[in-house]
Design a protein around this motif. Structure first.
Motif, short mmCIF file in Angstrom:
data_model
loop_
_atom_site.label_atom_id
_atom_site.label_comp_id
_atom_site.label_asym_id
_atom_site.label_seq_id
_atom_site.Cartn_x
_atom_site.Cartn_y
_atom_site.Cartn_z
N GLN A 260 0.83 -1.20 0.00
CA GLN A 260 0.00 0.00 0.00
C GLN A 260 0.86 1.25 0.00
O GLN A 260 0.57 2.23 -0.68
N LEU A 274 -7.47 6.96 -5.46
CA LEU A 274 -7.86 5.57 -5.29
C LEU A 274 -9.13 5.50 -4.46
O LEU A 274 -9.30 6.27 -3.50
N TRP A 275 -10.03 4.59 -4.86
CA TRP A 275 -11.22 4.35 -4.05
C TRP A 275 -11.49 2.86 -3.97
O TRP A 275 -11.20 2.10 -4.87
N ASP A 276 -12.03 2.45 -2.80
CA ASP A 276 -12.34 1.05 -2.52
C ASP A 276 -13.76 1.01 -2.01
O ASP A 276 -14.07 1.50 -0.92
N TRP A 277 -14.64 0.41 -2.80
CA TRP A 277 -16.10 0.53 -2.57
C TRP A 277 -16.66 -0.81 -2.12
O TRP A 277 -16.55 -1.82 -2.82
N ASN A 278 -17.29 -0.80 -0.94
CA ASN A 278 -18.09 -1.93 -0.48
C ASN A 278 -19.48 -1.72 -1.06
O ASN A 278 -20.28 -0.94 -0.53
N VAL A 284 -17.13 3.51 1.30
CA VAL A 284 -16.03 3.67 0.35
C VAL A 284 -14.82 4.21 1.10
O VAL A 284 -14.94 5.10 1.95
N ASN A 287 -8.64 7.58 -0.88
CA ASN A 287 -7.30 7.97 -0.44
C ASN A 287 -7.19 9.49 -0.40
O ASN A 287 -8.11 10.23 -0.78
N GLY A 355 -12.59 1.33 -12.83
CA GLY A 355 -12.79 0.44 -11.69
C GLY A 355 -13.02 -0.99 -12.13
O GLY A 355 -13.34 -1.26 -13.30
N ARG A 368 -17.62 -5.86 -3.85
CA ARG A 368 -16.47 -5.00 -3.63
C ARG A 368 -15.88 -4.60 -4.96
O ARG A 368 -15.72 -5.42 -5.86
N LEU A 370 -12.84 -1.83 -6.77
CA LEU A 370 -11.68 -0.97 -6.56
C LEU A 370 -11.44 -0.18 -7.84
O LEU A 370 -11.59 -0.70 -8.94
N THR A 372 -9.64 3.78 -9.70
CA THR A 372 -8.79 4.98 -9.66
C THR A 372 -9.45 6.11 -10.40
O THR A 372 -10.34 5.91 -11.24
#
Length: 941
Positions: A260, A274-278, A284, A287, A355, A368, A370, A372
């Motif tokens: 990371q 960067l994003w990380d989406w449940n 979410v 960053n 994504g 889930r 992920l 950019t």
């Protein structure tokens, strides 16, 4: 018989009831005879096999079983023959050939028939299969996840571990375990932490911790979670828990942390967010760059998908939503959009959003994802600038009237714009890929190809095409050649050389040049004479030489009659036809083209007259024979109009089979007619001027010699008569005064005639100087007051308080007032009112004389200022020169005069006189028309 009937009825009722119960049964009921052939089946059985009852009855049990079950059926038959009920699972063949799993409960009835209750167990089979699969998944999951379990009994101080638990802690299975033994396995640095957390759990706090243990000198990571049991006094009595071996996960977490860090460095270097989406929960992880991109601090951004969704531009959201939905449904291989997002300051930036789904649930739904984001605002601005530039270029290409043609090294066409399509007649589809030579006449192709090849090899980037020896000539699709101007340029694009030709069809330009040359020759030719007849002859000669085979000039005389003046033929051999046409009388009662053009004052064009058209033109038989002899091919008639005055018409006749007049010819003919009309008008004016000069000289001679001398004698003798006696008799005195008045009127009339003559000859004397406008108006008022009072009229003044000085001739202005006020007195009935007024108006002073007389009819007002004109409805009381002279005097001052009148309500005559110039301009150029600027002859007093 009665009891027997009742028994029979009860039996039938019982059978019916039984049958009803059989039909209503949810399971299939099959009955077969001793040979195994079906004799009855209920509706549920029919539905089970997909058949109707008749399709089942008569078949045997073996007919519905697969071959491999025959042996098992015989074994079950042995059981059935013992009288027992046999329950087993079978497969029965349906009508469509498929097999359905069933559970059959069969028995041999007392009468020897076989009866079976058949239940569809398809759903049970499916559930059992699912249960077995779920159990297998659980076993595999426990093995893969490396999870152990334990149970604590506080009263016995016993800690029971599962086998997996022993393996995780590296303890031999079956070894007695206590809480202390458990703590001994914990890493020394973590024991205090574990004991503290377990003690807190004894007070009801959750127990869910991660810590290290030591196994054979090696460190492992575990996660423990427990559900403790308490009695009514909240004292721990026991509990159960699980232990998850997370060493690998912890190692992965550490690796992930390091990854990371490296990713963050890479993302920052690439300026990526960067994003990380449940997807399921909507949470979410954004960053730092994601927040910075929008102008926020990380702590200001809520970690939810709404933070992203609410920032997307409303116009872009439908497209983003559709792309995301298509990706989730598998219609796209990846999620990628370019859209606008709002920043904290309210501005919009463009981002590239990408994504990918990394986890889906058992239904295939994403859980889930992920992705950019990249700020592409600068790129979008560049693209927009490029798009605008390309749009402008494309727009220029599409709207350009010039042909724009690009060719490759083989001189094949690669670009052919709309202008080129219109010029050459080829469509873009026809031209693209074709050799450039199709646009060039064959005789010029070799030379043209050589010039293009030479230019392509030269160092120059562009040049004009064509030379003195080689002009540019284009070839249309229909074979027509046309003159052109062209330029060629070259450009290297990706190692490929592109030549572009910009070509303009100059056919119209060349034609206009020839027309202009022709029209330019007309002016000098007509300017050499002012003789009326010679002017008409030259017009006809020019027209016949430059436009037509025959030219006819007709004029409109002062009476409005049409007179044929000239007929000229280009070919001398056709002179006799010209003489015939010259003699043709124009019957004003018969329709003909000349009269049509004169009446409408519009040109008439007959491009290809039919025989019927030719038959309608002649005025008599000779005229018809002449037209038939010349075989008329085309005809134009153009009126001669100068300064709004209709002077006549020019007719252009073509007898050449290949010469048909068109709109361009009509335009040239009209231009010729305009110039000719001015020449004719000048000649006419010159002739009129000569006649006017002659008439003026005659009138002046008559007035000066034959009228004024006797009139002077009469006036002198009348004066002597009035003074000859000290007290003349009344009758004698009145006669003398009547003679004086008559002589004065005659003298006034003579003066008017002289003024009219001078006006016509532009020799009216005007001696201008600054003077008060009010003084002139008051003086005119005083002069006419007694005369108005004698006529029973109320003469008033309406003067503005601030009237400027005017630049005028006092005596001439008083003459204007004398005419206007005199007319008002003459035509206003006793008791009426006359007003003399003045006020400033821009750079002039506006004077007026209004009366309450009978007014002037609208149709008469346009003639009021004409010489010698008087209304028919009024008695003749003068020569009709006063208003004409007044108009000439006012206009000589640089002013204007007009009338406004309503019949029955009186009339108002207005005129303007320029104000006097300021002091600094007094010695330069006064306003209005001066003696030097008007051409008036000031030498005569």
């Amino acid at each position: 018989a009665t009891p027997l009937n009742r028994v029979h009825e009860h039996l039938e009722a019982s059978r019916a009831q039984t049958r009803s119960l059989i039909e209503q049964a949810p399971d299939g009921i099959f009955i077969a005879d001793l040979s195994g052939r079906y004799t009855d089946v209920n509706d549920a059985g029919c539905r089970l096999l997909g058949c109707v009852r008749e399709e089942i009855l008569g078949k045997t049990i073996l007919d519905l079983l697969p071959p491999e079950d025959v042996e098992r059926l015989l074994q079950s038959k042995e059981v059935l023959l013992t009288g027992r009920t046999h329950v087993a699972e079978w497969r029965l063949r349906r009508k469509d050939g498929s097999y359905v799993p069933v559970e059959v409960s069969a028995k041999i009835l007392r009468d020897g028939r076989w009866q079976g209750f058949v239940r569809d167990i398809s759903e049970r089979r499916r559930l059992e299969a699912a249960l077995r699969a779920s159990h297998a998944d659980l076993v595999r999951a426990q093995s893969v996840t490396d999870v152990g379990s334990w149970r604590l009994d506080v009263r016995q101080n016993v800690l029971q571990w599962s086998e997996q638990e022993y393996r995780i802690f590296g303890v031999a299975p079956g070894t007695p375990m206590t809480y202390e033994a458990f703590l001994a396995c914990v890493h020394p640095d973590d024991r205090a932490y574990v004991d503290r957390e377990f003690t807190a759990a004894l007070r009801g706090q959750p127990y869910d911790i991660e810590h290290r243990i030591v196994v054979d000198g090696a460190v492992r990571w575990v996660r423990e979670k427990a559900d403790l049991e308490f009695d009514d006094n909240h004292i721990l009595v026991g509990g159960i828990g699980v232990t998850l071996h997370i060493t690998e996960r912890h190692q992965r977490d550490e690796q992930l942390r390091q990854t990371q860090e490296r990713l963050d460095l890479a993302l920052r270097g690439a300026d990526l967010a960067l994003w990380d989406w449940n997807v399921a929960s909507g949470e979410v992880i954004f960053n730092q760059r994601w927040a910075e991109m929008r102008g926020y601090r990380p702590e200001e951004v809520r970690g939810h998908v709404d933070s992203w969704r609410s920032g997307v531009h409303p116009e872009d959201w439908p497209q983003v939503q559709q792309v995301l939905e298509d990706y989730f449904q598998g219609r796209r291989s990846e999620y990628e959009t370019e859209h606008r997002v709002r920043t904290k300051s309210g501005q919009w930036i463009w981002i590239l959003d990408r994504g990918k789904v990394f986890a889906r649930n058992e239904r295939g739904e994403p859980i889930r994802m992920l992705g950019t984001e990249l700020d592409i605002t600068a790129r979008k601005q560049s693209e927009e600038a490029l798009r605008l530039a390309e749009a402008k270029a494309a727009g220029i290409l599409s709207i350009s009237a010039d042909g724009i043609i690009s060719i490759d090294d083989q001189q094949r066409i690669t670009l052919f714009n709309e202008g080129a399509e219109k010029i050459f007649g080829y469509s873009k589809k026809e031209a693209i890929g074709a050799p450039l030579e199709i646009l060039i006449p064959e005789r010029l192709r070799a030379a043209h190809r050589g010039h293009v090849t030479t230019f392509a090899a030269s160092a120059g980037a562009s040049r004009k095409m064509g030379t003195r020896d080689l002009s540019i000539v284009g070839l249309r699709k229909d074979g027509e050649e046309f003159p052109a101007d062209a330029a060629i340029s070259k450009l290297e694009v990706g190692g490929t050389r592109v030549l572009t030709v910009v070509l303009r069809d100059v056919t119209e330009q060349k034609r206009l040049e020839n027309e202009q040359k022709f029209l330019a020759e007309i002016g000098p030719a007509l300017a050499t004479t002012l003789d009326y007849d010679e002017t008409l002859s030259r017009i006809a000669e020019i027209a016949a030489r430059g436009l037509s085979d025959f030219c006819i000039v007709d004029v409109v005389d002062d009476k409005g009659e049409i007179r044929r003046m000239r007929v000229i033929s280009r070919d001398p051999s056709h002179a006799w036809i010209g003489e015939v046409l010259q003699r043709v009388p124009l019957d004003q009662r018969r329709p003909h083209l000349v009269r049509s053009a004169l009446h409408s004052m519009r040109p008439v064009l007959m491009q290809r007259p039919s025989p019927q058209d030719v038959e309608a033109v002649p005025q008599n038989d000779d005229h018809l024979r002449a037209l038939r002899a010349i075989e008329l091919q085309s005809l134009m008639v153009v009126p001669l109009v100068a300064h709004g005055r209709l002077l006549g018409a020019i007719s252009f006749l073509s007898i050449t089979p290949s010469r048909h007049f068109g709109p361009e010819d009509l335009r040239v003919a009209d231009a010729l007619a305009q110039r000719a009309a001015l020449a004719v008008d000048s000649a006419r004016l010159y002739r009129s001027a000569q006649r006017a000069i002659q008439m003026r000289d005659e009138v002046l001679g008559i007035v000066a010699h034959d009228l004024r001398n006797p009139l002077a004698t009469i006036l002198m003798q009348a004066g002597l008569l009035r003074r000859s006696r000290p007290a003349p008799e009344r009758g004698f005195r009145e006669s003398a005064e009547a003679i004086s008045r008559a002589a004065a009127r005659m003298n006034h009339l003579i003066q008017d005639l002289l003024d009219v003559t001078r006006l016509e000859a532009d020799q009216l004397t005007i001696e201008q100087s600054p003077m008060p406008a009010m003084q002139v108006a008051l003086e005119a008022f005083e002069i006419q007051r007694l005369r108005a009072s004698s006529a029973g009229l109320d003469l008033r003044l309406d003067l503005s308080e601030e009237l400027p000085e005017i630049w005028a001739d006092r005596d001439r202005l008083l003459q204007v007032f004398d005419n206007l006020i005199g007319n008002a007195i003459k035509f206003t009935a006793p008791g009426g009112r006359i007003i003399v007024g003045a006020e400033p108006k821009d750079a002039d002073v506006l004077f007026w004389v209004s009366d309450t007389g009978p007014g002037i009819a609208a149709e008469d007002q346009s003639h009021l200022f004409d010489r010698f004109w008087q209304a028919r409805t009024t008695r003749r009381s003068g020569a009709g020169l006063g208003l004409s002279i007044a108009k000439g005097i006012v206009e000589a001052h640089g002013g204007g005069v007009w009338v406004e009148s309503i019949p029955g309500q009186g009339s108002t005559f207005f005129f303007t006189i320029p104000t006097a110039p300021s002091i600094e301009h007094t010695f330069t150029e006064p306003p209005g028309r001066s003696e030097s600027s008007t051409g008036f002859d000031c030498s005569n007093g």
